[in-house]
Design an enzyme around this catalytic site. Structure first.
Site, PDB file in Angstrom:
ATOM      1  N   PRO A   1       0.824  -1.209   0.000  1.00 56.73           N
ATOM      2  CA  PRO A   1       0.000   0.000   0.000  1.00 56.73           C
ATOM      3  C   PRO A   1       0.861   1.263   0.000  1.00 56.73           C
ATOM      4  O   PRO A   1       1.901   1.319   0.667  1.00 56.73           O
ATOM      5  CB  PRO A   1      -0.806  -0.110   1.306  1.00 56.73           C
ATOM      6  CG  PRO A   1      -0.712  -1.530   1.722  1.00 56.73           C
ATOM      7  CD  PRO A   1       0.597  -2.039   1.203  1.00 56.73           C
TER       8      PRO A   1
ATOM      9  N   THR B   1       2.350   4.079   3.336  1.00 56.26           N
ATOM     10  CA  THR B   1       2.184   3.381   4.616  1.00 56.26           C
ATOM     11  C   THR B   1       3.516   3.165   5.336  1.00 56.26           C
ATOM     12  O   THR B   1       3.552   2.495   6.368  1.00 56.26           O
ATOM     13  CB  THR B   1       1.503   2.009   4.402  1.00 56.26           C
ATOM     14  OG1 THR B   1       2.177   1.315   3.350  1.00 56.26           O
ATOM     15  CG2 THR B   1       0.041   2.169   4.072  1.00 56.26           C
ATOM     16  N   GLY B   2       4.599   3.699   4.793  1.00 58.17           N
ATOM     17  CA  GLY B   2       5.882   3.557   5.467  1.00 58.17           C
ATOM     18  C   GLY B   2       6.366   2.122   5.533  1.00 58.17           C
ATOM     19  O   GLY B   2       7.046   1.728   6.470  1.00 58.17           O
TER      20      GLY B   2
ATOM     21  N   SER C   1       8.108   0.700   2.902  1.00 61.16           N
ATOM     22  CA  SER C   1       9.221   0.605   1.956  1.00 61.16           C
ATOM     23  C   SER C   1       8.820   0.000   0.612  1.00 61.16           C
ATOM     24  O   SER C   1       9.480  -0.893   0.100  1.00 61.16           O
ATOM     25  CB  SER C   1      10.390  -0.180   2.565  1.00 61.16           C
ATOM     26  OG  SER C   1      10.907   0.520   3.658  1.00 61.16           O
TER      27      SER C   1
ATOM     28  N   SER D   1       8.817   1.535  -2.382  1.00 60.95           N
ATOM     29  CA  SER D   1       9.742   1.910  -3.463  1.00 60.95           C
ATOM     30  C   SER D   1      11.005   1.064  -3.423  1.00 60.95           C
ATOM     31  O   SER D   1      11.448   0.525  -4.451  1.00 60.95           O
ATOM     32  CB  SER D   1      10.120   3.393  -3.356  1.00 60.95           C
ATOM     33  OG  SER D   1       9.014   4.219  -3.607  1.00 60.95           O
TER      34      SER D   1
ATOM     35  N   ALA E   1      11.427  -1.815  -2.193  1.00 60.76           N
ATOM     36  CA  ALA E   1      11.147  -3.223  -2.513  1.00 60.76           C
ATOM     37  C   ALA E   1      11.249  -3.455  -4.018  1.00 60.76           C
ATOM     38  O   ALA E   1      11.810  -4.468  -4.472  1.00 60.76           O
ATOM     39  CB  ALA E   1       9.761  -3.616  -2.010  1.00 60.76           C
TER      40      ALA E   1
ATOM     41  N   ASP F   1      15.916   0.122   5.785  1.00 55.02           N
ATOM     42  CA  ASP F   1      14.895  -0.565   4.999  1.00 55.02           C
ATOM     43  C   ASP F   1      15.529  -1.444   3.929  1.00 55.02           C
ATOM     44  O   ASP F   1      15.079  -2.556   3.661  1.00 55.02           O
ATOM     45  CB  ASP F   1      13.966   0.443   4.323  1.00 55.02           C
ATOM     46  CG  ASP F   1      13.320   1.383   5.324  1.00 55.02           C
ATOM     47  OD1 ASP F   1      13.478   1.150   6.531  1.00 55.02           O
ATOM     48  OD2 ASP F   1      12.665   2.351   4.892  1.00 55.02           O
TER      49      ASP F   1
END
Length: 360
Positions: free
Chosen positions: A122, A125-126, A128, A130, A132, A175
């Protein structure tokens, strides 16, 4: 790695990278601190690479929309989603990967490929989303060019971060380490490591050490903190309150590692709550956003420990009271209009060979 034969008998390389939760220590990763993070498979990004005559970056039919019903539709889309799809992320990691290999005299064969992606992480939503996409794409490139053994595991998060920095994304290494390694990882970003090695000291941990955890997020995260934070500048200016608070946040991750190894979950709950309280005192409510604070408070209302998964947008919650407390949490979240789901932690995605290199 997941791979399959395509119709024209050319091998498709496919990799997934999973959403991550910063369990303890954030945001100290960008201040020479310590963190503990893990990945979970409720949400993921998937990248496919297929050999082709030309190098092609395929736009996603939803996330890279370029056809609209009308001008108001285009404007509404930009208001809600921004200008940011995944094509730019794939292009950025291709460039960073190419330049890294060139600078380090790693020969790349001349073949071309087509890159495509999908994701269900989503937005805003913090978790990560991008990084990923970038992380999964990097894995595909490592395998396509057969250079996985030539680029150290510890260095790969730096490449993912470099690709995002090219696009103006402000972030830290935590992240990217979590997504490159997968599973549960303790990270020490002490200045001596960062200065001497160019990266932190990363230690995979057994995911069975984690208790059951839940994710809370809003379907439409409209208020995720719009006020610019002054914490970075205050830290650079030597603000004693910020420096001591960041140090305490980093120490929470060190204590958390011990608590997990000893399965002292009451201690873990206290550390999670303290982590959020310290963040709130440093950043202030305006920067954190009312919706984000409400997610934390809804969890605490039923006695659950809770904190941000990252910089806001979603919350990780721990119910030390067990299933009955989880039920209370679900009821409160439903009443507040939040989504709550149990987290399915994934084990490390590194191969045995890669894990061996970490022990050297």
């Amino acid at each position: 790695m997941e791979s399959s034969k395509s119709e024209n008998n050319k091998m498709v390389i496919e990799h997934k990278a999973y959403a991550r939760v910063g369990l303890l220590g954030n945001p100290s990763d960008v201040y020479y601190g310590n963190t503990i993070s893990f990945t979970f498979d409720n949400f993921w990004a998937d990248v496919q690479l297929q050999p082709s005559d030309h190098l092609i970056i395929t736009p996603h039919p939803t996330h890279d929309l370029v056809q609209f019903q009308s001008l108001p539709h285009l404007v509404s889309r930009l208001d809600n989603e921004g200008y940011y799809g995944g094509v730019r992320l794939l292009m950025a990691i291709c460039r960073v990967f190419h330049n890294y290999c060139k600078d380090n005299k790693i020969d790349l064969h001349g073949g071309n490929f087509t890159l495509s992606y999908d994701t269900n992480i989503p937005r805003q939503t913090g978790l990560s989303g991008s990084s990923a996409i970038v992380c999964a794409a990097l894995s595909c490139l490592l395998d396509f060019y057969k250079v996985r053994h030539l680029i150290k595991v510890e260095v790969r998060p730096n490449l993912v971060l470099a690709a995002e920095k090219e696009l103006g994304i402000v972030a830290g290494l935590q992240d990217r380490v979590a997504q490159v390694y997968g599973g549960l990882v303790h990270m020490d970003f002490s200045k001596e490591y960062m200065d001497d090695l160019g990266h932190g000291n990363y230690t995979p941990m057994d995911i069975s050490l984690l208790p059951p955890l839940h994710l809370i997020y809003a379907e439409n995260p409209s208020d995720s903190g719009k006020v610019h934070s002054t914490v970075r500048q205050r830290w650079l200016n030597g603000d004693e309150f910020i420096i001591s608070s960041i140090q305490e946040v980093a120490n929470l991750a060190k204590e958390g590692r011990t608590a997990l190894l000893e399965k002292d979950y009451s201690k873990l709950a206290k550390l999670m709550n303290r982590n959020f309280d310290l963040r709130r005192s440093m950043f202030g409510d305006d920067a954190l956003g009312a919706l984000n604070i409400k997610m934390v408070e809804v969890a605490r209302k039923v006695g659950a420990a809770s904190k941000f998964t990252g910089s806001g947008g979603a919350v990780v919650a721990f119910c030390p009271g067990g299933p009955s407390q989880v039920k209370h949490l679900e009821n409160e979240c439903q009443e507040a209009g939040f989504i709550v789901i149990p987290l399915k932690v994934v084990p490390s995605c590194l191969s045995d060979e890669e894990l061996k290199t970490l022990k050297k």
